[in-house]
Write a protein that holds these residues in place. Structure first.
Motif, mmCIF file in Angstrom:
data_model
loop_
_atom_site.group_PDB
_atom_site.id
_atom_site.type_symbol
_atom_site.label_atom_id
_atom_site.label_comp_id
_atom_site.label_asym_id
_atom_site.label_seq_id
_atom_site.Cartn_x
_atom_site.Cartn_y
_atom_site.Cartn_z
ATOM 1 N N GLY A 1 0.797 -1.220 0.000
ATOM 2 C CA GLY A 1 0.000 0.000 0.000
ATOM 3 C C GLY A 1 0.828 1.267 0.000
ATOM 4 O O GLY A 1 1.950 1.301 0.520
ATOM 5 N N GLY A 2 0.258 2.303 -0.597
ATOM 6 C CA GLY A 2 0.944 3.583 -0.677
ATOM 7 C C GLY A 2 1.218 4.195 0.679
ATOM 8 O O GLY A 2 2.255 4.839 0.890
ATOM 9 N N ASP A 3 0.312 3.976 1.636
ATOM 10 C CA ASP A 3 0.494 4.549 2.977
ATOM 11 C C ASP A 3 1.711 3.952 3.667
ATOM 12 O O ASP A 3 2.419 4.640 4.408
ATOM 13 N N TRP A 4 1.936 2.648 3.435
ATOM 14 C CA TRP A 4 3.121 1.997 4.027
ATOM 15 C C TRP A 4 4.387 2.673 3.531
ATOM 16 O O TRP A 4 5.278 3.005 4.324
ATOM 17 N N PHE A 5 4.488 2.883 2.225
ATOM 18 C CA PHE A 5 5.683 3.499 1.650
ATOM 19 C C PHE A 5 5.843 4.931 2.152
ATOM 20 O O PHE A 5 6.954 5.368 2.473
ATOM 21 N N ALA A 6 4.730 5.652 2.227
ATOM 22 C CA ALA A 6 4.769 7.057 2.643
ATOM 23 C C ALA A 6 5.113 7.224 4.118
ATOM 24 O O ALA A 6 5.465 8.328 4.553
ATOM 25 N N SER A 7 5.042 6.133 4.881
ATOM 26 C CA SER A 7 5.388 6.218 6.310
ATOM 27 C C SER A 7 6.890 6.377 6.505
ATOM 28 O O SER A 7 7.345 6.705 7.603
ATOM 29 N N MET A 8 7.651 6.140 5.459
ATOM 30 C CA MET A 8 9.103 6.322 5.513
ATOM 31 C C MET A 8 9.471 7.609 4.797
ATOM 32 O O MET A 8 8.820 8.017 3.841
ATOM 33 N N GLY A 9 10.526 8.244 5.253
ATOM 34 C CA GLY A 9 11.021 9.423 4.557
ATOM 35 C C GLY A 9 10.593 10.726 5.204
ATOM 36 O O GLY A 9 10.248 10.777 6.387
ATOM 37 N N THR A 10 10.596 11.795 4.405
ATOM 38 C CA THR A 10 10.277 13.135 4.889
ATOM 39 C C THR A 10 8.934 13.587 4.332
ATOM 40 O O THR A 10 8.275 12.851 3.593
ATOM 41 N N LEU B 1 26.577 18.360 7.204
ATOM 42 C CA LEU B 1 26.610 16.946 7.575
ATOM 43 C C LEU B 1 25.329 16.479 8.253
ATOM 44 O O LEU B 1 24.939 15.318 8.138
ATOM 45 N N ASP B 2 24.670 17.368 8.981
ATOM 46 C CA ASP B 2 23.458 16.982 9.711
ATOM 47 C C ASP B 2 22.175 17.374 9.001
ATOM 48 O O ASP B 2 21.090 17.343 9.588
ATOM 49 N N THR B 3 22.287 17.722 7.741
ATOM 50 C CA THR B 3 21.105 18.035 6.938
ATOM 51 C C THR B 3 20.437 16.738 6.494
ATOM 52 O O THR B 3 21.094 15.859 5.935
ATOM 53 N N PRO B 4 19.126 16.594 6.728
ATOM 54 C CA PRO B 4 18.428 15.402 6.230
ATOM 55 C C PRO B 4 18.494 15.359 4.701
ATOM 56 O O PRO B 4 18.182 16.353 4.037
ATOM 57 N N ILE B 5 18.888 14.251 4.152
ATOM 58 C CA ILE B 5 19.056 14.140 2.714
ATOM 59 C C ILE B 5 17.711 13.845 2.044
ATOM 60 O O ILE B 5 17.122 12.781 2.226
ATOM 61 N N ASP B 6 17.212 14.810 1.297
ATOM 62 C CA ASP B 6 16.052 14.605 0.436
ATOM 63 C C ASP B 6 16.148 15.569 -0.734
ATOM 64 O O ASP B 6 17.096 16.348 -0.842
ATOM 65 N N TYR B 7 15.180 15.512 -1.634
ATOM 66 C CA TYR B 7 15.257 16.316 -2.856
ATOM 67 C C TYR B 7 15.363 17.812 -2.552
ATOM 68 O O TYR B 7 16.213 18.514 -3.113
ATOM 69 N N GLU B 8 14.495 18.295 -1.693
ATOM 70 C CA GLU B 8 14.447 19.732 -1.436
ATOM 71 C C GLU B 8 15.682 20.230 -0.695
ATOM 72 O O GLU B 8 16.238 21.286 -1.025
ATOM 73 N N ASN B 9 16.120 19.492 0.319
ATOM 74 C CA ASN B 9 17.279 19.943 1.096
ATOM 75 C C ASN B 9 18.553 19.975 0.257
ATOM 76 O O ASN B 9 19.374 20.888 0.396
ATOM 77 N N LEU B 10 18.710 18.996 -0.616
ATOM 78 C CA LEU B 10 19.890 19.003 -1.477
ATOM 79 C C LEU B 10 19.840 20.169 -2.462
ATOM 80 O O LEU B 10 20.858 20.796 -2.744
ATOM 81 N N MET C 1 19.874 15.065 -5.802
ATOM 82 C CA MET C 1 19.903 13.660 -5.414
ATOM 83 C C MET C 1 20.565 12.832 -6.516
ATOM 84 O O MET C 1 21.367 11.949 -6.248
ATOM 85 N N GLY C 2 20.196 13.156 -7.757
ATOM 86 C CA GLY C 2 20.714 12.372 -8.871
ATOM 87 C C GLY C 2 20.268 10.932 -8.765
ATOM 88 O O GLY C 2 19.290 10.611 -8.086
ATOM 89 N N SER C 3 20.977 10.061 -9.410
ATOM 90 C CA SER C 3 20.611 8.647 -9.348
ATOM 91 C C SER C 3 21.086 7.995 -8.053
ATOM 92 O O SER C 3 20.603 6.934 -7.684
ATOM 93 N N GLY C 4 22.042 8.615 -7.361
ATOM 94 C CA GLY C 4 22.425 8.085 -6.059
ATOM 95 C C GLY C 4 23.906 7.863 -5.829
ATOM 96 O O GLY C 4 24.288 7.214 -4.859
ATOM 97 N N GLY C 5 24.750 8.406 -6.683
ATOM 98 C CA GLY C 5 26.179 8.314 -6.414
ATOM 99 C C GLY C 5 26.554 9.262 -5.281
ATOM 100 O O GLY C 5 26.092 10.397 -5.228
ATOM 101 N N LEU C 6 27.350 8.798 -4.337
ATOM 102 C CA LEU C 6 27.762 9.628 -3.204
ATOM 103 C C LEU C 6 29.247 9.375 -2.950
ATOM 104 O O LEU C 6 29.634 8.326 -2.440
ATOM 105 N N ILE C 7 30.067 10.351 -3.339
ATOM 106 C CA ILE C 7 31.516 10.199 -3.259
ATOM 107 C C ILE C 7 32.058 11.052 -2.118
ATOM 108 O O ILE C 7 31.859 12.272 -2.098
#
Length: 614
Positions: free
Chosen positions: A353-362, A426-435, A442-448
């Motif tokens: 269910g969509g609600d389950w997925f939406a329970s994670m994240g920001t 370093l303590d910024t929550p990583i999501d689309y808007e904060n980045l 965010m890109g595809s997810g490379g983090l160097i």
């Protein structure tokens, strides 16, 4: 094989669970590209032979899986239900694992990740895994990706059955809307909206496309997902086809991913044999099939309109938008394009269910995100964390901190289209808007991860070299602008830069953002602009002091010998490839600056700290 029904799916799942339960132990061997390059296939074959030769094959099953994620410690072998997590395994270790663990029941302590492992301790309790939540990677490292029955045993294709017989296309889109799933390819566009656009268009033919053309330096999220769980993508694409009314799908994947391609070919063949692709899927009236299209490795083909052009047989170059592919895409027909990671979430959302997925994240970025964590970090590998996890948690809790023991400097996210994340974030929550707020994506997810030995001007130059080389050349803002910025960066790293160059870089970057035909050109200047924003003193140091504090820009380096510390051992003289060092034995040596090629061999060889870099 006859086409199966929903009831047959359940029978297969039950039978497969029975097969598993018949074994006392199951040995899981990492079969991802990284571990295969370190002879994990030979480890697998040695374990199989050892189990057969010892007569333990009635009680022990050996399976080659996909990537476990903990790439730093590969090749990995995991024994269930004992939760034994063996790391850095070599082919010759297989015999000991068989004789001691699988026959005698004694763990091989020297190979365990946790040498002091307590009875009952789970492998998931390892720090690398503790904060991870695996949705996309739920089957990677658990199932044999070349056995469709193993996927079915873990609820595989149950989501498709639900979509075919219990949900209307409108209800599917509503669940996606509830989930808040956004495209994991970089832009973060709401998945439900893209599907809804295509569904609303009336046409005799529609297409579903998977973008597996993963080209960012240091990124391997999609490749590993396809290697470890190809059916999750096939199932999701079929669900998408049912939802928008498409009957054909294409997976566009670069040809240099041979293992992923091989496993996709096997998965497609198996799905067709069971009737999970083709006509009358699961006894319904719905028909859908998938083909592979191999790309030649052009970075620009990760841009969706260039990708479509390549599938059509044309040169991979972006097209003006609108119209958008969801309305007018492949061969002018409505086309849904999502990347591998986006599709890998779909089946889980439909089942839970969509609600389950939406329970994670920001609040605005739901679910989890897969990152390829690389660079100057102790535990490099593939990780999946809830959106909103901080960079500090990723690097220091999961990644184990900086591998060099030096100070963290920055992390680069989003590849050539992204930017750097400085220590202050370093303590910024990583999501689309904060980045986006701090000048990255965010890109595809490379983090160097980078430490104080990395030069940010050099890092910016590296990414510009990449984008200039990969530019398709169709539009002048990208073709000319990228080359101009790269030229200015080269001036600065050679000690020839001026303060005016910084202003020129910013103006050209702004022009590229506004005028480039596609997003790749529009974001090509991001690595430079973000490093300028957070590390401007480093640029000024290169320009004004003609100095590179990290010692990466060779033209700004100078090596000298401190006479008082030099013992005259001659080691530096012997190591110098340019014969730039002279001096008598047991007397102080000197470096001829004009002959020095600034390779650093002398500095690395000196045992007395007599050679310094300035």
């Amino acid at each position: 094989m006859a086409k199966i029904t929903v009831e047959d799916l359940k029978k297969i799942a039950k039978e497969q669970v029975g097969v598993k339960s018949a074994y006392q132990k199951v040995v899981l061997v990492c079969g991802g590209t990284g571990c295969e390059s370190s002879k994990s296939d030979l480890i697998y074959r040695n374990l199989l032979k050892g189990v057969r030769d010892s007569g333990a094959d009635k009680n022990v099953q050996v399976i080659k899986t996909g990537c476990f994620g903990f790439c730093e410690k590969g090749p990995i072998v995991k024994v269930q239900p004992d939760e034994s997590f063996y790391v850095e395994v070599k082919p010759e270790d297989a015999a000991e694992i068989v004789s001691e663990h699988l026959v005698k029941g004694q763990e091989v302590t020297r190979l365990l990740y946790d040498k002091n492992k307590k009875p009952g301790a789970k492998a998931d309790d390892i720090d690398f895994y503790k904060k991870q939540v695996r949705v996309v990677l739920r089957n990677c490292g658990i199932i044999d990706p070349e056995n469709i029955h193993e996927y079915i045993a873990r609820d595989g294709y149950q989501a498709l059955a639900k979509v075919l017989f219990e949900l209307t296309p409108e209800q599917v889109i509503e669940e996606l809307k509830k989930s808040g799933l956004r495209g994991r390819g970089g832009a973060g566009f709401p998945t439900w909206r893209k599907w809804d656009f295509s569904k609303a268009v009336q046409d005799d033919q529609k297409y579903i496309v998977c973008n597996a053309d993963e080209g960012d330096p240091g990124a391997y999220m999609d490749r590993s997902t396809l290697e470890g769980d190809p059916h999750s993508v096939l199932e999701a694409m079929t669900i998408a086809g049912r939802t928008i009314g498409a009957t054909r799908g294409f997976i566009y994947i670069r040809a240099e991913y041979p293992l992923a391609i091989n496993r996709l070919e096997i998965a497609i063949r198996q799905a067709r044999e069971l009737g999970l692709l083709g006509e009358g899927i699961l006894g319904s009236a719905f028909a859908f099939d998938i083909e592979l299209r191999l790309g030649a490795g052009a970075f620009v083909c990760g841009e969706e309109t260039a990708l479509l052009a390549s599938i059509e047989g044309s040169r991979g170059m972006p097209r003006p938008r609108p119209p958008f592919p969801a309305v007018k895409g492949l061969w002018g027909k409505p086309t849904v394009i999502n990347n591998v990671e986006t599709y890998a979430n779909i089946a889980a959302i439909m089942l839970k269910g969509g609600d389950w997925f939406a329970s994670m994240g920001t609040a605005t970025s739901k679910g989890t995100k897969v990152f390829a964590l690389t660079g100057k970090v102790k535990n490099s590998g593939l990780i999946e964390v809830p959106m909103g996890t901080t960079l500090r948690e990723i690097i220091f809790d999961i990644g184990g901190g900086i591998s060099s023991g030096k100070k963290f400097k920055a992390a680069q996210s989003g590849g050539p289209s992204g930017g750097v994340i400085a220590e202050e974030f370093l303590d910024t929550p990583i999501d689309y808007e904060n980045l986006a707020k701090i000048g990255s994506i965010m890109g595809s997810g490379g983090l160097i991860v980078m430490d104080e030995d990395d030069c940010m001007v050099d890092v910016a130059k590296f990414y510009l070299e990449f984008t200039v080389d990969e530019s398709c050349g169709k539009c002048s803002p990208c073709r000319i602008g990228g080359k101009q910025i790269l030229g200015l960066l080269e001036k600065i790293t050679k000690g020839q830069g001026t303060l005016d160059d910084i202003e020129k870089i910013q103006k050209i970057g702004q022009a590229m953002r506004k005028a480039s035909l596609c997003a790749l050109g529009g974001t090509a200047s991001n690595p430079v602009i973000s490093t300028l924003k957070y590390f401007e003193p480093e640029y000024l140091e290169h320009i004004n002091a003609k100095k590179c504090r990290a010692g990466k820009c060779k033209d700004l380096l100078a090596f000298s010998i401190i006479a008082e510390k030099c013992k005259g051992c001659g080691l530096c003289l012997r190591k110098c490839p340019a014969n730039a060092i002279s001096g008598e034995k047991l007397k102080p040596h000197v470096i001829a600056e004009k002959k020095c090629i600034k390779c650093g061999a002398c500095l690395a060889s000196c045992k007395f700290g007599a050679i310094v870099r300035s």
